[in-house]
Motif scaffolding. Structure first.
Motif, PDB file in Angstrom:
ATOM      1  N   UNK A  81       0.876  -1.160   0.000  1.00  0.00           N
ATOM      2  CA  UNK A  81       0.000   0.000   0.000  1.00  0.00           C
ATOM      3  C   UNK A  81       0.918   1.216   0.000  1.00  0.00           C
ATOM      4  N   UNK A  82       0.854   1.992  -1.069  1.00  0.00           N
ATOM      5  CA  UNK A  82       1.776   3.116  -1.252  1.00  0.00           C
ATOM      6  C   UNK A  82       0.974   4.404  -1.310  1.00  0.00           C
ATOM      7  N   UNK A  83       1.248   5.305  -0.395  1.00  0.00           N
ATOM      8  CA  UNK A  83       0.577   6.596  -0.397  1.00  0.00           C
ATOM      9  C   UNK A  83       1.458   7.586  -1.136  1.00  0.00           C
ATOM     10  N   UNK A  84       0.964   8.059  -2.265  1.00  0.00           N
ATOM     11  CA  UNK A  84       1.712   9.026  -3.054  1.00  0.00           C
ATOM     12  C   UNK A  84       1.844  10.339  -2.317  1.00  0.00           C
ATOM     13  N   UNK A  88       4.450  12.130  -6.500  1.00  0.00           N
ATOM     14  CA  UNK A  88       4.271  10.797  -7.048  1.00  0.00           C
ATOM     15  C   UNK A  88       4.454   9.694  -6.033  1.00  0.00           C
ATOM     16  N   UNK A  89       4.725   8.499  -6.558  1.00  0.00           N
ATOM     17  CA  UNK A  89       4.840   7.308  -5.722  1.00  0.00           C
ATOM     18  C   UNK A  89       6.277   6.807  -5.623  1.00  0.00           C
ATOM     19  N   UNK A 147      -3.647   6.859  -2.816  1.00  0.00           N
ATOM     20  CA  UNK A 147      -3.120   5.634  -2.212  1.00  0.00           C
ATOM     21  C   UNK A 147      -3.378   4.481  -3.163  1.00  0.00           C
ATOM     22  N   UNK A 148      -2.313   3.803  -3.553  1.00  0.00           N
ATOM     23  CA  UNK A 148      -2.426   2.692  -4.503  1.00  0.00           C
ATOM     24  C   UNK A 148      -2.043   1.395  -3.787  1.00  0.00           C
TER      25      UNK A 148
END
Length: 158
Positions: A81-84, A88-89, A147-148
């Protein structure tokens, strides 16, 4: 001294940058991931050589989607779980059927989540992307929520 700046140059030119002074957030990469700049995080800085071109693939060998999905195969699934942040990310996707992680910025959100180069992208926000090319996958990420959630397959060390 002044703010951190990236050195612009011709294709395939390597450049280095330096910075001192107060910590300032900086851009990490262009939308296609071809230009990297340094990012300052708090009092710590991350520096590396810049490569102002699209590098060759980081993959050791071609991998098929069937190979990734083979039960008992040499790959294990991981979920990030990546919060930009504002820029960006912090990773670059390349390839097609399956896409892979080509680059991860050392101080970016993706690195903090544990993402590494040579991981294969399985899903983005619950959507299977194994049969998509990197442009489509990048578009899903860029037009989706900040969030991806990404599932990747990583080769096990056997």
């Amino acid at each position: 001294m002044g703010p951190c700046t990236a050195v612009n140059g011709s294709k395939d030119k390597k450049a280095r940058e330096s910075c001192s002074g107060p910590a300032r957030p900086r851009l990490r990469s262009s939308s296609d991931g071809s230009i990297w700049t340094r990012r300052i995080v708090g009092a710590h800085s991350c520096s590396s050589s810049l490569v102002l071109s699209n590098p060759k693939s980081v993959l050791k060998r071609p991998v098929s989607t069937e190979e990734l999905q083979t039960p008992g195969g040499p790959y294990m699934k991981k979920t990030f779980t990546i919060m930009g942040d504002a820029v960006g990310w912090g990773f670059v996707v390349r390839g097609a059927r399956p896409c892979h992680i080509q680059a991860v910025e050392p101080c970016g959100p993706a690195a903090a989540a544990g993402m590494k180069v040579r991981q294969f992208v399985v899903s983005v926000n619950g959507l299977n992307v194994l049969d998509m090319d990197y442009r489509t996958v990048s578009h899903l990420i860029l037009t989706g929520p900040r969030t991806v959630v990404m599932e990747v397959m990583e080769e096990t060390d056997n």
